[in-house]
Write a protein that holds these residues in place. Structure first.
Motif, short mmCIF file in Angstrom:
data_model
loop_
_atom_site.label_atom_id
_atom_site.label_comp_id
_atom_site.label_asym_id
_atom_site.label_seq_id
_atom_site.Cartn_x
_atom_site.Cartn_y
_atom_site.Cartn_z
N ARG A 78 14.41 9.37 -51.81
CA ARG A 78 15.82 9.34 -51.62
C ARG A 78 16.58 10.08 -52.51
NH1 ARG A 78 17.72 3.86 -54.36
NH2 ARG A 78 17.48 5.08 -55.86
N ASP A 79 16.04 10.22 -53.67
CA ASP A 79 16.71 10.91 -55.07
C ASP A 79 16.36 12.48 -55.09
OD1 ASP A 79 18.26 8.72 -55.16
OD2 ASP A 79 17.25 8.36 -57.33
N HIS A 80 15.63 12.87 -54.17
CA HIS A 80 15.12 14.22 -54.10
C HIS A 80 16.22 15.34 -54.62
CE1 HIS A 80 14.05 18.21 -51.88
NE2 HIS A 80 12.98 18.08 -52.34
N LYS A 93 13.34 26.15 -64.30
CA LYS A 93 12.77 26.59 -63.12
C LYS A 93 13.68 26.55 -62.20
CE LYS A 93 9.67 23.37 -62.89
NZ LYS A 93 8.38 23.20 -62.63
N PRO A 94 13.64 27.68 -61.15
CA PRO A 94 14.37 27.76 -59.74
C PRO A 94 14.73 26.35 -59.17
CG PRO A 94 12.81 29.64 -59.96
CD PRO A 94 12.36 28.56 -60.95
N LEU A 95 15.74 26.13 -58.98
CA LEU A 95 16.00 24.71 -58.21
C LEU A 95 15.26 24.61 -57.06
CD1 LEU A 95 17.65 22.25 -57.78
CD2 LEU A 95 19.59 23.43 -56.83
N LYS A 96 15.15 25.78 -56.22
CA LYS A 96 14.48 26.04 -54.92
C LYS A 96 12.96 25.44 -55.34
CE LYS A 96 14.65 29.30 -51.41
NZ LYS A 96 14.74 30.42 -51.01
N SER A 100 11.15 22.30 -53.53
CA SER A 100 10.01 22.25 -52.48
C SER A 100 8.53 21.97 -53.22
CB SER A 100 9.87 23.97 -52.08
OG SER A 100 9.50 24.73 -52.98
N VAL A 101 8.50 22.01 -54.44
CA VAL A 101 7.24 21.88 -55.03
C VAL A 101 7.08 20.46 -55.90
CG1 VAL A 101 5.20 22.55 -56.65
CG2 VAL A 101 6.37 24.06 -55.07
N ASP A 102 7.77 20.56 -56.97
CA ASP A 102 7.90 19.56 -58.10
C ASP A 102 8.09 18.12 -57.56
OD1 ASP A 102 8.77 22.21 -59.47
OD2 ASP A 102 7.78 20.91 -61.00
N ILE A 103 9.13 18.02 -56.85
CA ILE A 103 9.47 16.33 -56.49
C ILE A 103 8.84 15.91 -55.24
CG2 ILE A 103 11.51 15.16 -56.13
CD1 ILE A 103 11.41 16.32 -58.95
N PRO A 104 8.79 16.94 -54.20
CA PRO A 104 7.79 16.55 -53.24
C PRO A 104 6.54 15.80 -53.40
CG PRO A 104 8.99 18.37 -52.43
CD PRO A 104 9.20 18.01 -53.86
N ARG A 105 6.05 16.61 -54.67
CA ARG A 105 4.57 16.48 -55.02
C ARG A 105 4.50 15.12 -55.94
NH1 ARG A 105 -0.41 18.63 -56.76
NH2 ARG A 105 -1.51 17.18 -57.76
N ALA A 106 5.68 14.76 -56.70
CA ALA A 106 5.64 13.72 -57.28
C ALA A 106 5.47 12.46 -56.50
CB ALA A 106 6.95 13.53 -58.20
N SER A 107 6.40 12.45 -55.36
CA SER A 107 6.17 11.38 -54.40
C SER A 107 4.85 11.28 -53.74
CB SER A 107 7.55 11.49 -53.57
OG SER A 107 7.08 11.76 -52.32
#
Ligand code: NDP
Length: 481
Positions: A78-80, A93-96, A100-107
Motif C-alpha cells: 500500500r505504501d510502496h 539510490k535512484p528512486l526507480k 522496482s527492487v528494494d520495496i517489492p522485495r521487502a514485501s
C-alpha cells in the motif's frame, strides 16, 4: 526535521539517554533527520520485552503468525511509493531502483516466510521395526538481527521475516546510516497489530547498540549482514557465548567472460552487475575477466556503454546512478581509485567525484569507473571497494581464470558467461563461491541457499536454510518394543 524513534514493546519511544545522531541525505550532503543514539539501556529494555513476548508469540499457530506477516506485507505494498521515496532519500539510490527492487522485495520477503513456515515440516525416521526417530524444530528465543545500509529495508526484512515466522521474537538494528525505512516499517507493524514486544527496532551505532545486542546473554541467535571486519568482531564476541551465528559478509566477485559467450548479453548485464546501486550490492561483479581474443572489443564496448550511464539526482526518472551512501564512503572509494593508479592501473573512464548542480550540489556522487592494466593479485583486485569501480583483465585459459577468480579471501558470488554447457558446469564447479550465475546475474529465487564461502560468511540464508537457522532441532528416539 523528522525524528526517528525506537520501536520497543509496540511503542515508538525516545532513546533513554535523549541523545540523537544526524541522518544525512547523501544526494544533498545535508542532515535531514535525527536518529536515536541508543545505548545498552535501550537494548536491555528491548531484550527484556522480547523475552517476555516469546512464550505467547511462539505459542501462536503458524497461520496466526503468517497472517500478521502478510498484513505487514500488504501495508508495504500500500505504501510502496512512500517507502521507495524514503529509501531513495536516505540511501542516495535512484528512486526507480527503490521502486522496482528494494520495496517489492521487502514485501516479498515477508510473504515468502509467512507462507514458507506453513510448509516447513521436520523429519521422521523409522530405521527398523523397533525404533522411531522424529525431530522437532522449535524457535529459540530472542534473535538479534543486524543489517547494513546498501539495501536497507530489503535486507532488514530478509532477516526478521524468517526469525518471526519461525516463532522467535526479535531485537533488530538497521544501519545507522540508513534508518528511515526500518522506522516507517515499525509504524506498519503497529498498524498491522503485531503483538507488543515481538519485534523491537533499536537505532544507533554499531559499536554501541549493535555490540550491546551481540554481547547480551539473552540473544542466543545472531543474524548479521555487513562487512567482513565487523563480522570478525561479532564472531569473536558471540562464539565464546556459543550463540548460533549467521554471517553474510563482504565479497570481491569475479565475472568471467569466455569468448564463446552471447557477447551482447554478457556486455549489457556486466554493465549492470558492475554499477547497479552505485556498485553497492554485495553481489556486484567487481572483477571482470575477459578471454583475451575478445578483450579489446569488450573493453571498448563496455566503456562506450558506461559513458551513457547518467549519474544524477536520484529522484529524476532518467538517472541511472545516484549518490553513494555517505561522505566517508565516497572518500574510501576515491582512495581506492588512487590506489589503483599507484598500482599501475589505467582509468579508462570515470575515476572522479562528480559535482552536480542545484539541489544535489553538495551530494556524494562518483563517476562509474573502469580500470584496466592491473594484476589480479594487487590490492585493488583483492580488497572489497563496494562502490562504482570495476576492473577488467584478460585471461588465456580456463585454468588460469579459475585461479584468478579464487585468489581472494572472499567467496560470495560469481558470474560465468559461455554458450558451452560443459565448460559452464566445469567452471561453476571449480569457482569457490556460494552463488554462481551462468549467463545471468542477480536472479534470486528466495527458496535457494544464499550466502558465501571463505571470508564472505558463515551459514546460509534463504528458503529452508533460514528457517533451520532460526529453529533448534531436537531428535526424539522411541523404543516401540
Ligand atoms: P558494516 O559491517 O559496517 O555494518 C553492518 C551493520 O553492523 C550495521 O548495522 C552496523 O551499524 C553494525 N555494526 C557495526 N559494528 C558493529 C559491532 N561491533 N557489533 C554489532 N553491530 C555492528 O557494513 P556496512 O553497513 O558498511 O555494509 C556494507 C558491507 O556489507 C559490505 O562489506 C558488503 O559486502 C556487506 N554486505 C553483505 C551482504 C551479503 O549478503 N553477504 C549483503 C549486503 C552487504 P552502523 O551502521 O551503525 O555502524
Amino acid at each position: 526535521m523528522e525524528n526517528i524513534f525506537n520501536y520497543i514493546d509496540g511503542q515508538l519511544v525516545k532513546p533513554v539517554s535523549g541523545n540523537y545522531l544526524d541522518n544525512y541525505n547523501p544526494a544533498e550532503g545535508k542532515v535531514y533527520s535525527l536518529i536515536p543514539d541508543s545505548d545498552k539501556k535501550d537494548v536491555e529494555n528491548a531484550i527484556d520485552v522480547a523475552k517476555r513476548a516469546f512464550p505467547d508469540w511462539s505459542g501462536l499457530s503458524i497461520t496466526e503468525r503468517g497472517n500478521i506477516l502478510n498484513k505487514v506485507a500488504d501495508f508495504i505494498d500500500r505504501d510502496h511509493e512512500k517507502l521507495a521515496l524514503a529509501e531513495s532519500i536516505d540511501n542516495g539510490k535512484p528512486l526507480k531502483l527503490a521502486k522496482s527492487v528494494d520495496i517489492p522485495r521487502a514485501s516479498a520477503n515477508m510473504r515468502f516466510y509467512a507462507t514458507a513456515i506453513q510448509h516447513f515440516a521436520s523429519e521422521a525416521h523409522i530405521p527398523d521395526d523397533q525404533f522411531i526417530n522424529y525431530t522437532t524444530r522449535k524457535p529459540v528465543g530472542v534473535a538479534g538481527c543486524i543489517s547494513p545500509w546498501n539495501l536497507p529495508l530489503y535486507l532488514f526484512t530478509w532477516k526478521i521475516a524468517p526469525a518471526l515466522a519461525a516463532g522467535n521474537t526479535v531485537v533488530a538494528k538497521p544501519s545507522e546510516i540508513t534508518p528511515m525505512t526500518a522506522f516507517l516499517f515499525s509504524k506498519l507493524c503497529i498498524e498491522a497489530g503485531m503483538p507488543k514486544g515481538v519485534l523491537n527496532i533499536i537505532h544507533g551505532l554499531g559499536s554501541k547498540t549493535g555490540q550491546a545486542i551481540i554481547e547480551h546473554p539473552d540473544t542466543p541467535l545472531i543474524s548479521f549482514t555487513g562487512g567482513t571486519e565487523t563480522g570478525k568482531r561479532i564472531a569473536a564476541t558471540a562464539a565464546p557465548m556459543f550463540k548460533k551465528l549467521s554471517l553474510e559478509l563482504g565479497g570481491k566477485n569475479p565475472n568471467i567472460i569466455f569468448a564463446d559467450c552471447d557477447f551482447d548479453q554478457a556486455l549489457s548485464t556486466s554493465v549492470m552487475s558492475s554499477f547497479a546501486n552505485q556498485g553497492q550490492i554485495c553481489l556486484c561483479g567487481s572483477r571482470i575477466f575477459v578471454e583475451r581474443t575478445i578483450y579489446d572489443r569488450f573493453v571498448k564496448e563496455f566503456v562506450d556503454k558506461v559513458e551513457n550511464l547518467t549519474v544524477g539526482d536520484p529522484l529524476e526518472e532518467t538517472t541511472k546512478m545516484g549518490a553513494v551512501v555517505s561522505e566517508p564512503h565516497m572518500e574510501k572509494v576515491l582512495s581506492y581509485i588512487d590506489l589503483a593508479k599507484k598500482e599501475g592501473g589505467k582509468v579508462e573512464i570515470g575515476g572522479n567525484q562528480i559535482k552536480l548542480e542545484g539541489r544535489c550540489a553538495e551530494g556524494y556522487f562518483i563517476a562509474p569507473t573502469v580500470i584496466t592494466g592491473l594484476n589480479h593479485a594487487c590490492r585493488t583486485n583483492q580488497e572489497e571497494i563496494f562502490g562504482p569501480v570495476v576492473t577488467i583483465m584478460p585471461f588465456d585459459s580456463e585454468e588460469e581464470v579459475v585461479s584468478y577468480a579464487n585468489s581472494t579471501a572472499y567467496g560470495l558470488a560469481a558470474t560465468i558467461w559461455t554458450e558451452n554447457l560443459k565448460k559452464a558446469h566445469r567452471v561453476a564447479d571449480k569457482v569457490k563461491s556460494g552463488i554462481i550465475w551462468v549467463n545471468c546475474w542477480l536472479v534470486r529465487d528466495l527458496r535457494t541457499p544464499f550466502g558465501g564461502m571463505k571470508q564472505s560468511g558463515v551459514g546460509r540464508e534463504g528458503g529452508w536454510e533460514a528457517l533451520r537457522f532460526f529453529t533448534e532441532p531436537k531428535n526424539i528416539c522411541i523404543n516401540t518394543k
